[in-house]
Scaffold this motif. Structure first.
Motif, mmCIF file in Angstrom:
data_model
loop_
_atom_site.group_PDB
_atom_site.id
_atom_site.type_symbol
_atom_site.label_atom_id
_atom_site.label_comp_id
_atom_site.label_asym_id
_atom_site.label_seq_id
_atom_site.Cartn_x
_atom_site.Cartn_y
_atom_site.Cartn_z
ATOM 1 N N UNK A 172 0.829 -1.212 0.000
ATOM 2 C CA UNK A 172 0.000 0.000 0.000
ATOM 3 C C UNK A 172 0.860 1.257 0.000
ATOM 4 N N UNK A 173 1.915 1.246 0.794
ATOM 5 C CA UNK A 173 2.790 2.419 0.841
ATOM 6 C C UNK A 173 3.479 2.641 -0.495
ATOM 7 N N UNK A 174 3.824 1.570 -1.173
ATOM 8 C CA UNK A 174 4.450 1.694 -2.490
ATOM 9 C C UNK A 174 3.493 2.354 -3.484
ATOM 10 N N UNK A 175 2.215 1.988 -3.407
ATOM 11 C CA UNK A 175 1.216 2.595 -4.287
ATOM 12 C C UNK A 175 1.064 4.072 -3.969
ATOM 13 N N UNK A 176 1.001 4.418 -2.666
ATOM 14 C CA UNK A 176 0.901 5.824 -2.266
ATOM 15 C C UNK A 176 2.078 6.632 -2.817
ATOM 16 N N UNK A 177 3.275 6.052 -2.740
ATOM 17 C CA UNK A 177 4.467 6.737 -3.220
ATOM 18 C C UNK A 177 4.403 6.956 -4.732
ATOM 19 N N UNK A 178 4.004 5.915 -5.459
ATOM 20 C CA UNK A 178 3.951 6.015 -6.917
ATOM 21 C C UNK A 178 2.990 7.103 -7.370
ATOM 22 N N UNK A 179 1.893 7.251 -6.662
ATOM 23 C CA UNK A 179 0.904 8.275 -7.023
ATOM 24 C C UNK A 179 1.476 9.689 -6.917
ATOM 25 N N UNK A 180 2.471 9.853 -6.055
ATOM 26 C CA UNK A 180 3.064 11.178 -5.847
ATOM 27 C C UNK A 180 4.404 11.338 -6.551
#
Length: 231
Positions: free
Chosen positions: A51-59
């Motif tokens: 989940x944190x990886x997805x959050x990072x990719x979005x930004x």
């Protein structure tokens, strides 16, 4: 056909509140620093690492999952092993950072594989500690001197250095934390969650959890070897 379901207490993954807040809160760094390389070294579990990886990719932030193997002593001496995972292109950039933190860095694949490896290692670790505690308690109940069992373990391939070390501290009643029971328990629960999510079970790890939780009510801040008290 039936499928195994995780116990109720494992149905919701542990939420890494501090990590999530630092990343996405009002002053979170994800939105403020696009282009950043985020090295996430806390053990937050496989699902939250994803989940944190997805959050990072979005930004537009590069996510590197890099928990460590090692306890308080190795951390203080810069002797940790870093279980890194993420894009190949950041390895050279992060090499001096990881070199200052640990004695070795293992790059394990895509982001998230570091956390998976950490859960595998810590599942092994808690089972080894549990087996050590049970072995000493069993010897005592049979009327044997547990110290003699430690010496037998030390002199044969059966006794790993870590198990012998923990056995020695158990018998000495020295539970000064190198790896606190509350943290070991958290990692064991995360390992069980990850196992269920992947369609398998960790029968040994699941079996020790109830007694470890009970022990942690009084000894959460002691070393995980304190489980010997209730073995």
């Amino acid at each position: 056909m039936t499928t195994s379901q995780p116990p109720a207490q494992h149905s919701n993954p542990v939420r890494p509140s501090a990590t999530e807040q630092a990343a996405t809160g009002p002053d979170g760094f994800l939105a403020r620093f696009p282009g950043l390389i985020w090295v996430q070294m806390a053990t937050v579990g496989a699902s939250w690492s994803a989940r944190l990886a997805v959050m990072a990719a979005r930004q537009g932030v590069t996510f590197v999952d890099a928990p460590v193997s090692g306890s308080q002593g190795p951390a203080q001496e810069g002797q940790l092993v870093i279980l890194a995972s993420g894009p190949d292109r950041v390895q050279d950039v992060l090499a001096p950072v990881f070199g200052a933190l640990g004695r070795a860095t293992l790059w394990l694949g895509p982001a998230g594989d570091g956390t998976k490896a950490k859960l595998v290692l810590n599942s092994w670790l808690v089972n080894l500690v549990e087996a050590t505690a049970e072995t000493l308690s069993f010897a005592g109940h049979l009327g044997l001197d547990p110290t003699s069992i430690v010496e037998l373990l030390r002199s044969t391939p059966l006794g790993s250095p870590y198990a012998v070390q923990k056995a020695t501290t158990m018998l000495a009643g020295n539970f000064t934390p190198a790896f606190a029971l509350k943290h070991a328990l958290k990692d064991a629960e995360l390992a069980v969650q990850a196992a269920h999510s992947s369609g398998t079970r960790l029968a040994l790890t699941e079996a020790l959890l109830p007694r470890w939780r009970q022990t942690a009510l009084l000894h959460a801040d002691n070393d995980l070897s304190a489980v010997y008290i209730t073995a």
